[in-house]
Design a protein around this motif. Structure first.
Motif, mmCIF file in Angstrom:
data_model
loop_
_atom_site.group_PDB
_atom_site.id
_atom_site.type_symbol
_atom_site.label_atom_id
_atom_site.label_comp_id
_atom_site.label_asym_id
_atom_site.label_seq_id
_atom_site.Cartn_x
_atom_site.Cartn_y
_atom_site.Cartn_z
ATOM 1 N N ILE A 3 9.875 -4.528 -68.857
ATOM 2 C CA ILE A 3 11.155 -4.035 -68.355
ATOM 3 C C ILE A 3 10.932 -2.870 -67.404
ATOM 4 O O ILE A 3 9.875 -2.237 -67.397
ATOM 5 C CB ILE A 3 12.107 -3.600 -69.494
ATOM 6 C CG1 ILE A 3 11.532 -2.404 -70.261
ATOM 7 C CG2 ILE A 3 12.427 -4.759 -70.418
ATOM 8 C CD1 ILE A 3 12.516 -1.791 -71.230
ATOM 9 N N GLU A 4 11.973 -2.617 -66.611
ATOM 10 C CA GLU A 4 12.005 -1.463 -65.731
ATOM 11 C C GLU A 4 13.386 -0.839 -65.855
ATOM 12 O O GLU A 4 14.396 -1.527 -65.722
ATOM 13 C CB GLU A 4 11.722 -1.879 -64.289
ATOM 14 C CG GLU A 4 11.697 -0.713 -63.319
ATOM 15 C CD GLU A 4 11.336 -1.137 -61.899
ATOM 16 O OE1 GLU A 4 11.098 -0.224 -61.097
ATOM 17 O OE2 GLU A 4 11.302 -2.336 -61.608
ATOM 18 N N VAL A 5 13.423 0.449 -66.138
ATOM 19 C CA VAL A 5 14.687 1.188 -66.233
ATOM 20 C C VAL A 5 14.891 1.861 -64.881
ATOM 21 O O VAL A 5 14.161 2.772 -64.513
ATOM 22 C CB VAL A 5 14.635 2.244 -67.360
ATOM 23 C CG1 VAL A 5 15.977 2.956 -67.486
ATOM 24 C CG2 VAL A 5 14.249 1.609 -68.677
ATOM 25 N N LEU A 6 15.891 1.405 -64.129
ATOM 26 C CA LEU A 6 16.102 1.846 -62.757
ATOM 27 C C LEU A 6 17.023 3.055 -62.698
ATOM 28 O O LEU A 6 18.020 3.126 -63.417
ATOM 29 C CB LEU A 6 16.707 0.707 -61.926
ATOM 30 C CG LEU A 6 15.903 -0.594 -61.897
ATOM 31 C CD1 LEU A 6 16.720 -1.689 -61.256
ATOM 32 C CD2 LEU A 6 14.606 -0.381 -61.153
ATOM 33 N N GLU A 7 16.702 3.995 -61.824
ATOM 34 C CA GLU A 7 17.585 5.135 -61.566
ATOM 35 C C GLU A 7 18.852 4.653 -60.868
ATOM 36 O O GLU A 7 19.949 5.021 -61.203
ATOM 37 C CB GLU A 7 16.879 6.180 -60.714
ATOM 38 C CG GLU A 7 15.833 6.974 -61.447
ATOM 39 C CD GLU A 7 16.432 7.851 -62.523
ATOM 40 O OE1 GLU A 7 17.483 8.475 -62.294
ATOM 41 O OE2 GLU A 7 15.850 7.900 -63.617
ATOM 42 N N ASN A 8 18.671 3.874 -59.835
ATOM 43 C CA ASN A 8 19.764 3.177 -59.164
ATOM 44 C C ASN A 8 19.177 1.886 -58.618
ATOM 45 O O ASN A 8 18.025 1.576 -58.861
ATOM 46 C CB ASN A 8 20.431 4.049 -58.083
ATOM 47 C CG ASN A 8 19.471 4.441 -56.972
ATOM 48 O OD1 ASN A 8 18.560 3.704 -56.643
ATOM 49 N ND2 ASN A 8 19.687 5.611 -56.402
ATOM 50 N N GLY A 9 19.896 1.137 -57.887
ATOM 51 C CA GLY A 9 19.434 -0.165 -57.428
ATOM 52 C C GLY A 9 18.225 -0.129 -56.506
ATOM 53 O O GLY A 9 17.542 -1.126 -56.349
ATOM 54 N N LYS A 65 15.710 2.808 -56.170
ATOM 55 C CA LYS A 65 14.550 3.571 -56.609
ATOM 56 C C LYS A 65 13.853 2.879 -57.777
ATOM 57 O O LYS A 65 14.507 2.405 -58.695
ATOM 58 C CB LYS A 65 14.960 4.969 -57.080
ATOM 59 C CG LYS A 65 15.387 5.895 -56.010
ATOM 60 C CD LYS A 65 15.671 7.249 -56.628
ATOM 61 C CE LYS A 65 16.101 8.244 -55.585
ATOM 62 N NZ LYS A 65 16.383 9.533 -56.203
ATOM 63 N N PRO A 66 12.520 2.850 -57.763
ATOM 64 C CA PRO A 66 11.818 2.330 -58.940
ATOM 65 C C PRO A 66 11.969 3.315 -60.092
ATOM 66 O O PRO A 66 12.151 4.507 -59.895
ATOM 67 C CB PRO A 66 10.364 2.217 -58.480
ATOM 68 C CG PRO A 66 10.254 3.145 -57.324
ATOM 69 C CD PRO A 66 11.614 3.245 -56.701
ATOM 70 N N GLY A 67 11.885 2.809 -61.292
ATOM 71 C CA GLY A 67 12.055 3.675 -62.447
ATOM 72 C C GLY A 67 10.919 3.512 -63.436
ATOM 73 O O GLY A 67 9.806 3.125 -63.081
ATOM 74 N N LEU A 68 11.213 3.797 -64.687
ATOM 75 C CA LEU A 68 10.232 3.667 -65.755
ATOM 76 C C LEU A 68 10.004 2.188 -66.038
ATOM 77 O O LEU A 68 10.953 1.428 -66.180
ATOM 78 C CB LEU A 68 10.741 4.354 -67.023
ATOM 79 C CG LEU A 68 11.181 5.806 -66.883
ATOM 80 C CD1 LEU A 68 11.865 6.271 -68.162
ATOM 81 C CD2 LEU A 68 9.999 6.679 -66.540
ATOM 82 N N VAL A 93 11.262 6.117 -74.441
ATOM 83 C CA VAL A 93 12.538 6.219 -73.744
ATOM 84 C C VAL A 93 13.649 6.278 -74.791
ATOM 85 O O VAL A 93 13.726 5.399 -75.658
ATOM 86 C CB VAL A 93 12.751 5.000 -72.810
ATOM 87 C CG1 VAL A 93 14.043 5.126 -72.037
ATOM 88 C CG2 VAL A 93 11.569 4.833 -71.867
ATOM 89 N N PRO A 94 14.521 7.295 -74.745
ATOM 90 C CA PRO A 94 15.648 7.341 -75.694
ATOM 91 C C PRO A 94 16.509 6.081 -75.557
ATOM 92 O O PRO A 94 16.774 5.608 -74.450
ATOM 93 C CB PRO A 94 16.428 8.588 -75.275
ATOM 94 C CG PRO A 94 15.451 9.410 -74.503
ATOM 95 C CD PRO A 94 14.514 8.449 -73.850
ATOM 96 N N THR A 151 20.439 0.810 -65.266
ATOM 97 C CA THR A 151 20.225 -0.624 -65.098
ATOM 98 C C THR A 151 18.834 -0.961 -65.602
ATOM 99 O O THR A 151 17.874 -0.236 -65.349
ATOM 100 C CB THR A 151 20.340 -1.010 -63.603
ATOM 101 O OG1 THR A 151 21.624 -0.594 -63.131
ATOM 102 C CG2 THR A 151 20.162 -2.491 -63.405
ATOM 103 N N VAL A 152 18.721 -2.066 -66.323
ATOM 104 C CA VAL A 152 17.433 -2.492 -66.864
ATOM 105 C C VAL A 152 17.067 -3.837 -66.233
ATOM 106 O O VAL A 152 17.854 -4.780 -66.253
ATOM 107 C CB VAL A 152 17.495 -2.632 -68.403
ATOM 108 C CG1 VAL A 152 16.166 -3.153 -68.953
ATOM 109 C CG2 VAL A 152 17.851 -1.307 -69.043
ATOM 110 N N ARG A 153 15.879 -3.882 -65.680
ATOM 111 C CA ARG A 153 15.333 -5.124 -65.119
ATOM 112 C C ARG A 153 14.338 -5.655 -66.139
ATOM 113 O O ARG A 153 13.531 -4.911 -66.672
ATOM 114 C CB ARG A 153 14.640 -4.827 -63.788
ATOM 115 C CG ARG A 153 14.163 -6.051 -63.063
ATOM 116 C CD ARG A 153 13.530 -5.677 -61.737
ATOM 117 N NE ARG A 153 14.579 -5.270 -60.806
ATOM 118 C CZ ARG A 153 14.390 -4.412 -59.809
ATOM 119 N NH1 ARG A 153 13.219 -3.857 -59.600
ATOM 120 N NH2 ARG A 153 15.376 -4.110 -58.992
#
Length: 193
Positions: A127-133, A135-138, A166-167, A175-177
């Motif tokens: 998974i990837e937790v996105l800051e917004n559509g 920016k890459p995230g965690l 991650v809490p 958003t989660v990918r």
């Protein structure tokens, strides 16, 4: 003509007066509540107020009358209103601090329940937790979900082998990918099989 009471009644007289005042206070409170209920019912009928509003007004009136009666009874018993107010505000302050301190933990526990029921991702998903559509995230592979955190094993670039905690409430704020197969992930997520 003076009335003389027997000597054994003198000890009891100090309790009779407060008891009488307490009974009088309770009777007055009951009467005020009864008058308030009738007045609110008549106002509700006259102005055709919704039943929910009439019921709420009756409950608030009853609470105010009985709370005032309780304070009066405590005052008769010798408890200072200042002491009561200080105790009430002290308990309210401690309760508010405890609520705000526990809010984050309770939020994470509730979100864990939602993760288990709605299943936005599962163990071993990438998974990837996105800051917004944009920016890459965690990102990483889900290796554990507990009451507070979801643990991701990082599998990209220079952070391989490290884990992120991650809490759980973060998954409902961002958003989660998700990828079930790391080979489907567009660049960056390298699976370990």
């Amino acid at each position: 003509m003076k009335v003389r009471l027997p000597a054994w009644t003198h000890d009891w007289l100090q309790y009779v007066e407060p008891a009488g005042l307490i009974l009088l206070t309770v009777a007055v409170a009951w009467l005020l509540r009864l008058i308030g209920r009738r007045l609110i019912r008549r106002l509700g009928e006259h102005y055709t107020l919704p039943p929910e509003m009439v019921m709420g007004a009756r409950r608030v009136t009853g609470f105010v009358v009985y709370f005032a009666a309780l304070l009066t009874v405590l005052n008769i018993l010798g408890v200072s209103a200042t002491v009561l107010w200080t105790a009430f505000t002290g308990f309210a302050a401690v309760g508010a601090v405890a609520f705000f301190a526990a809010w984050s933990v309770l939020s994470n526990i509730f979100c864990t329940l939602l993760i288990f029921t709605t299943r936005p991702f599962r163990l071993h998903d990438y998974i990837e937790v996105l800051e917004n559509g944009e920016k890459p995230g965690l990102k990483g592979r889900v290796i554990d979900v507990n009451l507070i955190y979801t643990t991701l094993q990082e599998t990209d670039g220079g952070h391989e082998g490290t884990v992120l905690q991650v809490p759980n409430n973060m998954f409902f704020q961002r958003t989660v990918r998700r990828w079930r197969d790391p080979a489907q992930a567009p660049g960056g997520i390298q699976g370990d099989g």
